[in-house]
Design an enzyme around this catalytic site. Structure first.
Site, mmCIF file in Angstrom:
data_model
loop_
_atom_site.group_PDB
_atom_site.id
_atom_site.type_symbol
_atom_site.label_atom_id
_atom_site.label_comp_id
_atom_site.label_asym_id
_atom_site.label_seq_id
_atom_site.Cartn_x
_atom_site.Cartn_y
_atom_site.Cartn_z
ATOM 1 N N ASP A 1 14.168 54.375 36.359
ATOM 2 C CA ASP A 1 13.792 54.237 34.720
ATOM 3 C C ASP A 1 12.864 55.481 34.489
ATOM 4 O O ASP A 1 12.782 56.144 33.254
ATOM 5 C CB ASP A 1 12.855 52.894 34.676
ATOM 6 C CG ASP A 1 13.790 51.838 34.086
ATOM 7 O OD1 ASP A 1 15.118 52.060 34.010
ATOM 8 O OD2 ASP A 1 13.241 50.903 33.747
ATOM 9 N N ASN B 1 19.472 51.243 30.972
ATOM 10 C CA ASN B 1 18.982 49.953 30.631
ATOM 11 C C ASN B 1 17.305 50.138 30.649
ATOM 12 O O ASN B 1 16.770 49.120 31.067
ATOM 13 C CB ASN B 1 19.535 49.025 31.438
ATOM 14 C CG ASN B 1 19.194 47.511 30.707
ATOM 15 O OD1 ASN B 1 18.811 47.560 29.494
ATOM 16 N ND2 ASN B 1 19.508 46.604 31.416
ATOM 17 N N ASP C 1 7.820 39.389 33.175
ATOM 18 C CA ASP C 1 8.493 40.276 34.345
ATOM 19 C C ASP C 1 8.202 39.532 35.775
ATOM 20 O O ASP C 1 9.043 39.629 36.660
ATOM 21 C CB ASP C 1 8.190 41.754 34.657
ATOM 22 C CG ASP C 1 8.598 42.536 33.351
ATOM 23 O OD1 ASP C 1 9.378 41.893 32.513
ATOM 24 O OD2 ASP C 1 8.228 43.596 33.332
ATOM 25 N N GLU D 1 16.831 42.827 31.225
ATOM 26 C CA GLU D 1 17.979 43.714 31.686
ATOM 27 C C GLU D 1 19.325 42.876 31.606
ATOM 28 O O GLU D 1 20.377 42.986 31.933
ATOM 29 C CB GLU D 1 17.709 44.010 33.071
ATOM 30 C CG GLU D 1 16.889 45.369 33.113
ATOM 31 C CD GLU D 1 15.473 45.246 33.035
ATOM 32 O OE1 GLU D 1 15.029 43.957 32.207
ATOM 33 O OE2 GLU D 1 14.702 45.729 33.610
ATOM 34 N N HIS E 1 17.305 44.087 38.565
ATOM 35 C CA HIS E 1 16.455 44.483 39.697
ATOM 36 C C HIS E 1 15.357 43.073 39.979
ATOM 37 O O HIS E 1 15.347 42.898 40.997
ATOM 38 C CB HIS E 1 15.595 45.576 39.484
ATOM 39 C CG HIS E 1 14.613 45.722 38.208
ATOM 40 N ND1 HIS E 1 13.528 46.436 38.183
ATOM 41 C CD2 HIS E 1 15.061 45.160 36.963
ATOM 42 C CE1 HIS E 1 13.023 46.152 36.897
ATOM 43 N NE2 HIS E 1 13.883 45.402 36.056
ATOM 44 N N ARG E 2 14.917 42.559 39.334
ATOM 45 C CA ARG E 2 14.100 41.329 39.232
ATOM 46 C C ARG E 2 14.710 40.140 39.752
ATOM 47 O O ARG E 2 14.339 39.503 40.260
ATOM 48 C CB ARG E 2 13.142 41.050 37.861
ATOM 49 C CG ARG E 2 12.629 42.400 37.249
ATOM 50 C CD ARG E 2 11.150 42.136 36.809
ATOM 51 N NE ARG E 2 10.487 43.439 36.405
ATOM 52 C CZ ARG E 2 9.936 44.263 36.994
ATOM 53 N NH1 ARG E 2 9.763 44.012 38.341
ATOM 54 N NH2 ARG E 2 9.763 45.370 36.587
ATOM 55 N N LYS F 1 15.777 50.753 39.877
ATOM 56 C CA LYS F 1 15.266 50.707 38.340
ATOM 57 C C LYS F 1 13.928 50.864 38.540
ATOM 58 O O LYS F 1 13.295 51.787 37.789
ATOM 59 C CB LYS F 1 15.682 49.480 37.569
ATOM 60 C CG LYS F 1 15.377 49.914 36.070
ATOM 61 C CD LYS F 1 15.902 48.530 35.332
ATOM 62 C CE LYS F 1 16.027 48.684 33.737
ATOM 63 N NZ LYS F 1 14.328 48.585 33.127
HETATM 64 O O1 LIG Z 1 5.714 47.779 27.552
HETATM 65 C C1 LIG Z 1 6.001 47.780 28.806
HETATM 66 O O2 LIG Z 1 6.051 48.524 29.836
HETATM 67 C C2 LIG Z 1 6.930 46.437 29.236
HETATM 68 C C3 LIG Z 1 6.744 45.530 28.391
HETATM 69 C C4 LIG Z 1 7.677 44.205 28.497
HETATM 70 O O3 LIG Z 1 8.609 44.149 27.912
HETATM 71 P P1 LIG Z 1 8.329 42.888 26.265
HETATM 72 O O4 LIG Z 1 7.260 43.625 25.629
HETATM 73 O O5 LIG Z 1 9.765 43.536 25.876
HETATM 74 O O6 LIG Z 1 8.385 41.718 26.692
HETATM 75 C C5 LIG Z 1 7.912 43.881 29.925
HETATM 76 O O7 LIG Z 1 9.195 42.919 30.108
HETATM 77 C C6 LIG Z 1 8.640 45.536 30.383
HETATM 78 O O8 LIG Z 1 9.172 45.392 31.853
HETATM 79 C C7 LIG Z 1 7.708 46.499 30.362
HETATM 80 C C1 LIG Z 2 12.220 44.191 31.354
HETATM 81 C C2 LIG Z 2 11.837 45.198 32.140
HETATM 82 O O1 LIG Z 2 11.921 46.581 31.717
HETATM 83 P P1 LIG Z 2 12.572 47.267 30.352
HETATM 84 O O2 LIG Z 2 12.110 46.142 29.328
HETATM 85 O O3 LIG Z 2 11.841 48.347 30.392
HETATM 86 O O4 LIG Z 2 14.052 47.487 30.596
HETATM 87 C C3 LIG Z 2 11.578 44.852 33.450
HETATM 88 O O5 LIG Z 2 11.271 46.030 34.285
HETATM 89 O O6 LIG Z 2 11.299 43.844 34.083
#
Ligand SMILES: O=C(O)C1=C[C@@H](OP(=O)(O)O)[C@@H](O)[C@H](O)C1
Ligand SMILES: C=C(OP(=O)(O)O)C(=O)O
Length: 426
Positions: free
Chosen positions: A47, A90, A310, A338, A384-385, A410
């Site tokens: 990422d 993604n 997450d 994801e 990944h999660r 990721k």
């Molecule tokens: O701003 C960020 O770095 C993130 C916000 C969260 O998403 P949401 O705001 O869409 O829930 C999280 O799930 C993602 O992994 C990272």
């Molecule tokens: C939701 C996640 O990431 P992103 O929204 O950046 O794809 C994650 O890392 O769990």
């Protein structure tokens, strides 16, 4: 496929890779700043590499000869339009953050991603950017990527964000707002999910010299004009990545220390340990890191995880080994990650014999202390999660194997090497 070896009573100390969310915010702030920034403790993963390549395509020079200390030559808010579309896989965070950043490029920017990213909504952010005079279109007209942004600068003034299911929209607007032509104001309509990520954005902005924030008592954010100041910036370990190891102590007994996750932390997911404490674990946390010691008996809890999406899959797996019901609520945003994580976790936990009920915005897991569970081949949906959380179940249940295990790249490329430290115990 990766087979997991059960263990008991672990005793492990480790550092986790840098925070994915902080790395990406710091990259954006450093890229927009005037002068050279040095980012220490960065996450070097799929990422963050997508975001790094995208910023380079927009004219920012980034030297990564030291993989943990990236040198960024900021462009002072002046980006160039790239020659080719920007592909972000993604990576939801980068897709949302760069959509606003692209408005600062002098020409059209096309942002694309993989098939799943093309299903992840971005319409509220597009609409809010239009309120700042940015011309932006979703190619399929469905409010999802691919997008084209006709970069001509950001007018600023007032705009409204109809929040939707992601805090990333607001983070995106906040991060570029110092470069608007007029003082920028964002009125937030509706419920804000994942709020700690917005606070993290504001904290990173402040670290790079911009003092922005909510107007007290109102759902409105004001960002002064100006720009970021280049600096040296240290990034914390990733709290979501740490959750898998800390949860291992809860599931297997024994203790795990994560050395580079300080308390207090900029990351909302650092609050995961409080949930483990409520389930019966002993938690010690200070500036030097976090430690979880497992309990002889875990008990189910009610957990509103709207602010910690997450780590909801991690908690769901711990819940399978607790006594009684764990309810994870307020998590409808898990459906647009994801993969649809509520549905995926329900399927995969059931595959191992766990009693799970799925609701539109919640999951209820009936734990029986891990009794009656059996092995199975876990599907990971390229997420990944799902891979990292379900691997934890294999530390207690013989015969668990993870399909498509490479998806961890990721956010945590050497997850399996570190996970082996746990399996080698007991
Ligand atoms: O701003 C960020 O770095 C993130 C916000 C969260 O998403 P949401 O705001 O869409 O829930 C999280 O799930 C993602 O992994 C990272
Ligand atoms: C939701 C996640 O990431 P992103 O929204 O950046 O794809 C994650 O890392 O769990």
């Amino acid at each position: 496929m990766r087979s997991i070896q059960p263990v008991s009573n672990i005793d492990v100390g480790l550092a986790v890779p840098g925070s994915k969310s902080i790395t990406q915010r710091a990259l954006v702030a450093a890229a927009l700043a005037g002068g050279e920034s040095l980012l220490l403790g960065v996450l070097d993963s799929e990422d963050t590499n997508y975001l790094r390549s995208a910023l380079r395509a927009l004219g920012v020079r980034i030297d990564c000869s030291d993989p943990e200390a990236w040198r960024v030559q900021g462009c002072g808010g002046r980006l160039r339009a790239p020659d080719a579309p920007i592909y972000l896989g993604n990576n939801g965070t980068a897709t949302r953050l760069l959509t606003s950043v692209a408005a600062l490029a002098g020409g059209p920017v096309r942002i694309t991603g993989d098939a799943r990213m093309a299903e992840r909504p971005i319409a509220p952010l597009m609409e809010a950017l239009r309120g700042w005079g940015v011309a932006i279109a979703s190619e399929r007209g469905n409010g999802c990527p691919p997008l084209t942004i006709h970069g001509q600068g950001i007018q600023g003034g007032s705009t409204t964000l109809a929040t939707g299911k992601s805090s990333q929209y607001l983070s995106s607007l906040l991060l570029v707002a110092p470069y608007a032509q007029e003082t920028a104001e964002i009125a937030v309509a509706g419920r804000l999910y994942s709020r700690p990520y917005v606070d993290m954005t504001l904290a990173v902005m402040q670290a790079f010299g911009v003092q922005a924030g909510p107007v007290p008592g109102q759902s409105r954010f004001v960002v002064p004009r100006g720009g970021y100041r280049a600096r040296q910036y240290q990034i914390e370990g990733d709290a979501s990545s740490a959750s898998y190891f800390l949860a291992a102590a809860a599931i297997c007994g024994g203790r795990v220390r994560v050395m580079n996750l300080p308390s207090p932390s900029l990351q909302g997911d650092a609050g995961f340990v409080e949930l483990l404490a409520r389930m019966g674990c002993r938690v010690e946390q200070d500036r030097g890191g976090m430690q979880v010691t497992g309990a002889s008996c875990l008990h189910g809890i009610e957990a509103d995880m709207g602010d910690m999406p997450d780590v909801a899959p991690t908690l769901a797996v711990v819940a399978a080994f607790a006594e009684g019901m764990t309810s994870i609520t307020n998590v409808s945003h898990l459906r647009v990650k994801e993969c649809d994580r509520l549905s995926a976790m329900t399927h995969e936990l059931r595959r191992l014999g766990v009693a799970v009920e799925e609701r539109e915005d919640a999951m209820h897991i009936q734990g029986r202390g891990g009794l009656g569970l059996h092995g199975g081949r876990i599907q990971t949906y390229r997420d990944h999660r799902i891979a990292m959380s379900m691997a934890l179940a294999g530390l207690r249940i013989p015969g668990v194997a993870i399909e498509g295990e490479d998806c961890v790249a990721k956010s945590f490329p050497d997850f399996w090497e570190r996970f082996r430290m746990l399996e080698g115990q007991g």
